[in-house]
Enzyme design. Structure first.
Site, mmCIF file in Angstrom:
data_model
loop_
_atom_site.group_PDB
_atom_site.id
_atom_site.type_symbol
_atom_site.label_atom_id
_atom_site.label_comp_id
_atom_site.label_asym_id
_atom_site.label_seq_id
_atom_site.Cartn_x
_atom_site.Cartn_y
_atom_site.Cartn_z
ATOM 1 N N CYS A 106 -3.703 9.003 -14.847
ATOM 2 C CA CYS A 106 -2.848 9.687 -15.805
ATOM 3 C C CYS A 106 -2.146 10.878 -15.170
ATOM 4 O O CYS A 106 -2.490 11.337 -14.091
ATOM 5 C CB CYS A 106 -3.686 10.164 -16.987
ATOM 6 S SG CYS A 106 -4.938 8.993 -17.505
ATOM 7 N N ARG A 126 3.321 7.272 -12.139
ATOM 8 C CA ARG A 126 1.889 6.967 -12.101
ATOM 9 C C ARG A 126 1.509 5.886 -13.112
ATOM 10 O O ARG A 126 0.405 5.346 -13.060
ATOM 11 C CB ARG A 126 1.081 8.241 -12.393
ATOM 12 C CG ARG A 126 1.312 9.334 -11.366
ATOM 13 C CD ARG A 126 0.707 10.651 -11.811
ATOM 14 N NE ARG A 126 -0.739 10.629 -11.796
ATOM 15 C CZ ARG A 126 -1.500 10.980 -10.764
ATOM 16 N NH1 ARG A 126 -0.931 11.370 -9.638
ATOM 17 N NH2 ARG A 126 -2.804 10.953 -10.831
ATOM 18 N N TRP A 141 -3.290 6.790 -19.331
ATOM 19 C CA TRP A 141 -3.545 5.379 -19.005
ATOM 20 C C TRP A 141 -4.874 5.054 -19.673
ATOM 21 O O TRP A 141 -5.917 5.538 -19.278
ATOM 22 C CB TRP A 141 -3.599 5.200 -17.490
ATOM 23 C CG TRP A 141 -3.894 3.800 -17.033
ATOM 24 C CD1 TRP A 141 -5.109 3.283 -16.729
ATOM 25 C CD2 TRP A 141 -2.956 2.752 -16.789
ATOM 26 N NE1 TRP A 141 -4.991 1.980 -16.318
ATOM 27 C CE2 TRP A 141 -3.683 1.619 -16.340
ATOM 28 C CE3 TRP A 141 -1.563 2.648 -16.907
ATOM 29 C CZ2 TRP A 141 -3.062 0.416 -16.010
ATOM 30 C CZ3 TRP A 141 -0.953 1.447 -16.578
ATOM 31 C CH2 TRP A 141 -1.691 0.347 -16.137
ATOM 32 N N ASN A 160 -8.210 13.468 -17.350
ATOM 33 C CA ASN A 160 -8.146 12.259 -16.538
ATOM 34 C C ASN A 160 -9.560 11.897 -16.116
ATOM 35 O O ASN A 160 -10.398 12.772 -15.913
ATOM 36 C CB ASN A 160 -7.316 12.488 -15.272
ATOM 37 C CG ASN A 160 -5.837 12.596 -15.560
ATOM 38 O OD1 ASN A 160 -5.388 12.347 -16.664
ATOM 39 N ND2 ASN A 160 -5.077 12.980 -14.555
ATOM 40 N N GLY A 161 -9.821 10.604 -15.910
ATOM 41 C CA GLY A 161 -11.126 10.181 -15.430
ATOM 42 C C GLY A 161 -11.984 9.618 -16.547
ATOM 43 O O GLY A 161 -11.493 9.249 -17.618
ATOM 44 N N GLU A 215 -6.151 -13.763 1.183
ATOM 45 C CA GLU A 215 -5.497 -12.563 0.666
ATOM 46 C C GLU A 215 -4.696 -11.860 1.756
ATOM 47 O O GLU A 215 -3.585 -11.365 1.505
ATOM 48 C CB GLU A 215 -6.550 -11.618 0.069
ATOM 49 C CG GLU A 215 -6.041 -10.238 -0.330
ATOM 50 C CD GLU A 215 -5.001 -10.244 -1.438
ATOM 51 O OE1 GLU A 215 -4.438 -9.173 -1.699
ATOM 52 O OE2 GLU A 215 -4.743 -11.315 -2.037
ATOM 53 N N LYS A 244 -0.618 -11.165 1.564
ATOM 54 C CA LYS A 244 0.026 -9.858 1.704
ATOM 55 C C LYS A 244 1.174 -9.925 2.708
ATOM 56 O O LYS A 244 2.238 -9.342 2.503
ATOM 57 C CB LYS A 244 -0.992 -8.804 2.150
ATOM 58 C CG LYS A 244 -1.929 -8.362 1.063
ATOM 59 C CD LYS A 244 -1.196 -7.555 -0.004
ATOM 60 C CE LYS A 244 -1.862 -7.675 -1.360
ATOM 61 N NZ LYS A 244 -1.727 -8.942 -2.040
ATOM 62 N N GLU A 291 4.082 -11.780 1.147
ATOM 63 C CA GLU A 291 4.728 -11.042 0.066
ATOM 64 C C GLU A 291 5.674 -9.961 0.567
ATOM 65 O O GLU A 291 6.768 -9.785 0.024
ATOM 66 C CB GLU A 291 3.661 -10.375 -0.816
ATOM 67 C CG GLU A 291 2.906 -11.324 -1.716
ATOM 68 C CD GLU A 291 1.859 -10.603 -2.543
ATOM 69 O OE1 GLU A 291 1.854 -10.776 -3.776
ATOM 70 O OE2 GLU A 291 1.040 -9.861 -1.965
ATOM 71 N N HIS A 295 -9.882 -30.035 11.332
ATOM 72 C CA HIS A 295 -9.405 -31.033 10.380
ATOM 73 C C HIS A 295 -7.888 -30.934 10.170
ATOM 74 O O HIS A 295 -7.375 -31.411 9.154
ATOM 75 C CB HIS A 295 -10.150 -30.888 9.055
ATOM 76 C CG HIS A 295 -11.625 -31.123 9.177
ATOM 77 N ND1 HIS A 295 -12.169 -32.381 9.228
ATOM 78 C CD2 HIS A 295 -12.666 -30.256 9.300
ATOM 79 C CE1 HIS A 295 -13.489 -32.291 9.364
ATOM 80 N NE2 HIS A 295 -13.814 -31.013 9.409
ATOM 81 N N LYS A 340 5.930 -7.391 -10.746
ATOM 82 C CA LYS A 340 4.552 -6.900 -10.834
ATOM 83 C C LYS A 340 3.725 -7.737 -11.800
ATOM 84 O O LYS A 340 2.559 -8.010 -11.551
ATOM 85 C CB LYS A 340 4.551 -5.430 -11.267
ATOM 86 C CG LYS A 340 3.187 -4.766 -11.194
ATOM 87 C CD LYS A 340 2.677 -4.691 -9.767
ATOM 88 C CE LYS A 340 1.307 -4.085 -9.671
ATOM 89 N NZ LYS A 340 0.720 -4.237 -8.334
#
Length: 614
Positions: free
Chosen positions: A2, A27, A75, A101-102, A484, A488, A491, A507, A609
């Site tokens: 936040c 943010r 958030w 925040n948190g 992954e 990346k 992308e 194989h 996104k």
């Protein structure tokens, strides 16, 4: 996470706070609010949705032109994104306004005590508890600074708190524990912010606070103390970044900033998961223990990066819980006529909670009477709302399109789910579960260690700027990491990249190997099912055919050294948890290579996104 702004000075606080919140919009947030002190009273407004909603409300009902105020963009973590859950929150007598925040881990216990004393809660948040506690302290006659010190000593978790007292219009007080907060130092005015972007237009003189510190700002100056009241000092520094760099904390890309945020993100995703009795507690699970005991099969559905997190989850759940697990691409799930019963648990992994394919898949599962559990980063989004339970990842907003901290926190949520199922089904003893939780809680430090090798990884990227193809190899939980890492690179660097299980080389994929081809190899830790030796065999095979082997292996693994053209060492961790550290160099490699190639790392071509169409 936040955005927080605080101000004391001679300017109208409303303008400073709203302007600061606007600079923090990058943010990510789902509601916004402001509180000002006017003639001994708190004046506040807050609205769900974008900052524009708050500005419209203020335009219709103007706020007084006073000079002390605080603001917040939220958030959501506890409670959905609504007007009532937006910050600031007030004490019962409306003397205190507070933003946060948190996560306050022991808020349920504190809330229960307050409610037993007749306090009526106006929100679903953990934040409101702190506002009531501060007001209680003020009623004993102490000032806001001492009240903040006293309250913080009784809080558990990670938090930034910023508060004002209606009876003290010249002071804003804040506290920090494992959550960002910076002070802006001006002439006749001072500022607070989640980061320097909140006040960089007004001052470039800043102060960084240490852990467990309280800061008080007035027009005249700034004072810092520990939670125990002892005087302390912040660290002064000059900000020479422009606003764009300030938003990125001095990094060139949001993605790079988010990679370096991962120790904090993983720590946040683990907050509040263990009760006072040592047992795991997943507050939003909503599925009863009996529901979970009845589960005889799990199907994980996801897309892209989330799919690879699901592949790691399969290894963990089957090992710790002995429940068969299938991992499905969400886009293919309902078209193969899956076999679903009331004893099937469908786990949907989606960072945004709005992924269209995944949403349609869980709707299909619910029609078939299966239970659905979501793993998600966005409170109040559609997939958690339509699921029987949810584990929120608490990664905070992720601006870069290519997910980094989102992936690591999904992994943590998957481990937590596996351990919780093991606890409920009794497939692991309590001390075994506690041992794994202890290991998970060491991961932020291990990730920090890996990030300390960033310059080495950047050098490797520079060495391979002319390559047009890169392969990735892994075994066991390292196989999804290889996938992954390849994703990346595809992308953001737009290079041909493929991830393979090392045992599959003979194989077919070994035909791709040619002189000088870089292959990133995720080497399993030693001592588990001969995986390590088998991986070395695969590395020898590709190296004999001219490949350049870039190996990620645990510290102290000397057996790999003769077969690694480049060796990046990783902390020693269990094989099931290795993805949390092994993926980090692959993220750094992709980010740096894409930068060297001149690509827009944060906004790669053709990608969005959140994929909200099938």
């Amino acid at each position: 996470m936040c955005g927080i702004v605080g101000y004391v000075g001679d300017r109208p606080a409303e303008g400073v706070v709203i302007e600061g919140l606007r600079r923090l919009e990058y943010r990510g947030y789902d509601s916004a609010g402001i509180a000002l002190i006017d003639a001994g009273q708190i004046v506040t407004d807050k609205r769900a949705g974008k900052l524009a909603n708050l500005e419209k409300a203020i335009a219709e009902s103007p706020l007084p032109p006073v000079t002390t105020g605080i603001g917040h963009t939220r958030w959501a973590t506890h409670g959905p994104p609504t007007d009532r859950n937006a910050h600031p929150h007030l004490g019962r007598a409306r003397r205190v306004a507070l933003v946060h925040n948190g996560i306050i881990e022991n808020f349920a216990e504190l809330r229960g005590r307050l409610e037993s004393e007749g306090v009526e809660m106006a929100s679903d948040t953990d934040t409101e508890v702190a506002a009531h506690l501060l007001e209680e302290e003020l009623e004993t006659g102490v000032d806001l600074t001492v009240a903040m010190q006293n309250v913080c000593r009784g809080l558990e978790g990670a938090f930034t708190l910023v508060a004002v007292d209606a009876h003290d219009s010249d002071r804003v007080v804040a506290a920090r524990r494992n959550s960002p907060l910076v002070v802006g130092i001006g002439e006749g005015e001072n500022f607070l912010g989640s980061d320097v972007a909140a006040f960089i237009e007004h001052t470039r003189e800043a102060m960084e606070l240490g852990q467990d510190q309280v800061v008080t700002i007035t027009r005249e100056g700034v004072s810092v103390s520990g939670f125990d009241g002892t005087p302390a000092e912040g660290t002064r520094y000059h900000v020479d970044w422009d606003l764009s760099a300030a938003e990125k904390d001095g990094h060139d890309w949001f993605m790079r900033k988010e990679i370096f945020e991962q120790p904090r993100a993983v720590a946040d995703s683990l907050l509040g998961r263990r009760g006072a009795d040592g047992l795991l507690q997943l507050d939003e699970m909503r599925l009863s223990d009996q529901d979970l005991r009845d589960i005889d099969k799990i199907i994980i559905i996801a897309a892209g990066t989330s799919f690879y997190a699901g592949m790691v989850a399969k290894y963990a759940i089957e090992h710790w819980c002995r429940i068969p697990v299938e991992v499905e691409l969400a886009s293919e799930f309902r078209y193969r006529d899956p076999i679903l019963t009331a004893s099937t648990l469908v786990v949907a992994i989606s960072q945004s909670g709005e992924t269209a394919d995944t949403l349609q898949a869980i709707r299909h599962a619910r029609v078939q009477r299966s239970k659905v559990l979501a793993i998600c980063n966005t409170n109040g989004s559609t997939i958690p709302r339509e699921s029987d339970g949810v584990i929120y990842t608490h990664a905070g907003p992720e601006i870069g399109v290519a997910s980094t901290k989102g992936f690591l926190t999904q992994l943590v949520a998957c481990y937590l789910l596996a351990l919780y199922l093991a606890q409920v089904k009794g497939t692991r003893f309590g001390d075994e579960i506690s041992q794994v939780m202890d290991q998970l809680e060491e991961m932020p430090g291990h990730i920090e260690t890996v990030l300390g090798k960033a310059d080495q990884v950047y050098g490797i990227a520079r060495d391979h700027i002319d390559n047009t193809s890169v392969l990735f190899l892994g075994r066991h939980a390292g196989y999804p990491v290889a996938l992954e890492g390849a994703l990346k690179l595809k992308e953001i660097a737009y290079l041909h990249a493929e991830g393979f299980a090392a045992g599959e080389l003979k194989h077919g994929p070994i035909a791709l190997v040619e002189e000088g081809l870089p292959i990133l190899c995720v080497v399993p830790p030693r001592g588990r099912d001969q995986l390590h030796d088998k991986m070395i065999s695969g590395i020898q095979e590709v190296r004999a055919r001219g490949a350049r082997t870039l190996c990620l292996a645990e510290e102290g693994d000397t057996a790999i050294e003769p077969y690694a053209d480049v060796l990046i060492t990783l902390p020693q961790v269990p094989v099931l948890l290795q993805p949390l550290v092994a993926v980090v160099p692959l993220q750094l490699f992709a980010c740096e290579l894409a930068t060297l190639l001149g690509h827009d790392v944060d906004q790669p071509r053709n990608l969005a996104k959140s994929v909200t169409v099938e």
